[in-house]
Write an enzyme that holds these catalytic residues in place. Structure first.
Site, PDB file in Angstrom:
ATOM      1  N   LYS A   1       0.885  -1.177   0.000  1.00  0.00           N
ATOM      2  CA  LYS A   1       0.000   0.000   0.000  1.00  0.00           C
ATOM      3  C   LYS A   1       0.915   1.216   0.000  1.00  0.00           C
ATOM      4  O   LYS A   1       1.128   1.895   1.012  1.00  0.00           O
ATOM      5  CB  LYS A   1      -0.943  -0.030   1.204  1.00  0.00           C
ATOM      6  CG  LYS A   1      -2.088   0.969   1.094  1.00  0.00           C
ATOM      7  CD  LYS A   1      -3.183   0.659   2.097  1.00  0.00           C
ATOM      8  CE  LYS A   1      -4.130   1.844   2.282  1.00  0.00           C
ATOM      9  NZ  LYS A   1      -4.852   2.256   1.085  1.00  0.00           N
TER      10      LYS A   1
HETATM   11  N1  PMP Z   1      -7.531  -1.088  -3.359  1.00  0.00           N
HETATM   12  C1  PMP Z   1      -6.985   0.121  -3.125  1.00  0.00           C
HETATM   13  C2  PMP Z   1      -6.208   0.794  -4.211  1.00  0.00           C
HETATM   14  C3  PMP Z   1      -7.150   0.743  -1.885  1.00  0.00           C
HETATM   15  O1  PMP Z   1      -6.621   1.948  -1.644  1.00  0.00           O
HETATM   16  C4  PMP Z   1      -7.914   0.087  -0.888  1.00  0.00           C
HETATM   17  C5  PMP Z   1      -8.119   0.755   0.444  1.00  0.00           C
HETATM   18  N2  PMP Z   1      -7.049   0.456   1.314  1.00  0.00           N
HETATM   19  C6  PMP Z   1      -8.470  -1.169  -1.183  1.00  0.00           C
HETATM   20  C7  PMP Z   1      -8.260  -1.730  -2.427  1.00  0.00           C
HETATM   21  C8  PMP Z   1      -9.259  -1.906  -0.139  1.00  0.00           C
HETATM   22  O2  PMP Z   1      -8.431  -2.336   0.887  1.00  0.00           O
HETATM   23  P1  PMP Z   1      -8.969  -2.514   2.377  1.00  0.00           P
HETATM   24  O3  PMP Z   1     -10.228  -3.293   2.281  1.00  0.00           O
HETATM   25  O4  PMP Z   1      -7.897  -3.239   3.074  1.00  0.00           O
HETATM   26  O5  PMP Z   1      -9.204  -1.153   2.905  1.00  0.00           O
END
Ligand code: PMP
Length: 288
Positions: free
Chosen positions: A157
């Site tokens: 991330k």
């Molecule tokens: N894809 C992207 C590009 C994101 O920024 C997020 C948010 N973190 C997600 C998917 C979903 O991830 P999560 O469910 O862990 O928040």
């Protein structure tokens, strides 16, 4: 709107609570110039951070993928997140930890740079407006594509990966849409700009294999909730033309929670029973 650098209260920076307005970094920081930064987005429900341990582990893993180690243990980071939520007196809100390379080196190589970590929390109800949540949001396919895993650190991330997300979302918003659908480097359906995507086709749920984008913590939670309801969940490669076969489409993410989609380009969907079930089950799960 109060800018994020001009709020009162405390946040956490490199090991201690500091005054919000004093949480500064120097402009000559590697993280700013070369995007050597990784972050998390966490939700607070009734004063508790949902899946905190998973988020902290992902933060450490994201850092490792960018070739650095966080200078705090998982336990210390978990405790710091909880401390920030308490100090900010958040009942329902959002937590943003971010780690970045500091100012010791100003070049592509940054082997000796110090790693910094900050954690802030703020009140935040729903990502998309509540009325949009029930009606479903309108999306437009972006020209920007998610890169392959040998082109970018797609499982981190990492701040740098959001450059095209912002461009995609800006273009969608300028055209009157709430978010963009991003295809991947192969032209397959991947995800939204900050949320994963699910299609309901004839009572079964289909979702792309997360081989070049984030396997969201919400995505995994929703898959488990659906399977607990004996709804089949099929992870597979999905072609954009298959959107025409879907009756329901939804996005999942920490911020987006479970958000129905009513439209992607020429395809329309009606949020139905499966979407409603998953919204209810997710709401119950996060407030357990
Ligand atoms: N894809 C992207 C590009 C994101 O920024 C997020 C948010 N973190 C997600 C998917 C979903 O991830 P999560 O469910 O862990 O928040």
């Amino acid at each position: 709107m109060i800018p994020f650098n001009d709020r009162s209260g405390k946040m956490w920076l490199d090991g201690e609570l500091v005054e919000w307005r004093d949480a500064k970094l120097h402009v000559l920081s590697h993280g700013l110039h070369y995007a050597s930064a990784v972050f998390e987005g966490e939700r607070v429900y009734r004063g508790q951070i949902f899946k905190l341990a998973e988020h902290t582990e992902r933060l450490a893993q994201s850092a490792r993928i960018l070739d650095f180690e966080l200078p705090f243990s998982l336990e210390q980071i978990n405790a710091a997140c909880n401390e920030v939520v308490l100090a900010a007196e958040i009942t329902d809100g959002y937590v943003r930890p971010i780690a970045w390379r500091g100012s010791e080196m100003m070049g592509v190589s940054a082997q000796q740079s110090q790693i910094h970590l900050s954690i802030a929390a703020w009140e935040w109800p729903t990502y998309f407006a509540p009325e949009a949540r029930m009606k479903g949001i309108r999306m437009q396919t972006s020209k920007w594509r998610r890169p392959s895993s040998d082109t970018a650190p797609v499982h981190s991330k990492a701040a740098g990966l959001y450059m095209t997300g912002t461009l995609a979302k800006h273009a969608a918003e300028a055209a009157g849409y709430a978010d963009a659908l991003m295809l991947d480097y192969r032209g397959l359906v991947s995800e939204g700009t900050g949320a994963n995507i699910f299609l309901v086709i004839d009572g079964k749920i289909h979702t792309p294999i997360p081989d070049c984008f984030l396997d969201g913590i919400t995505r995994r939670t929703v898959i488990a909730l659906a399977r607990a309801r004996k709804i089949d969940v099929i992870e597979r490669h999905i072609e954009p033309c298959e959107l025409g076969n879907a009756q329901e489409v939804l996005l999942t993410g920490t911020a987006a929670e479970v958000t129905p989609v009513s439209e992607i380009d020429e395809h329309t969907f009606v949020p139905g029973l499966i979407t409603q079930q998953l919204i209810d089950d997710y709401d119950a799960e996060v407030r357990r």
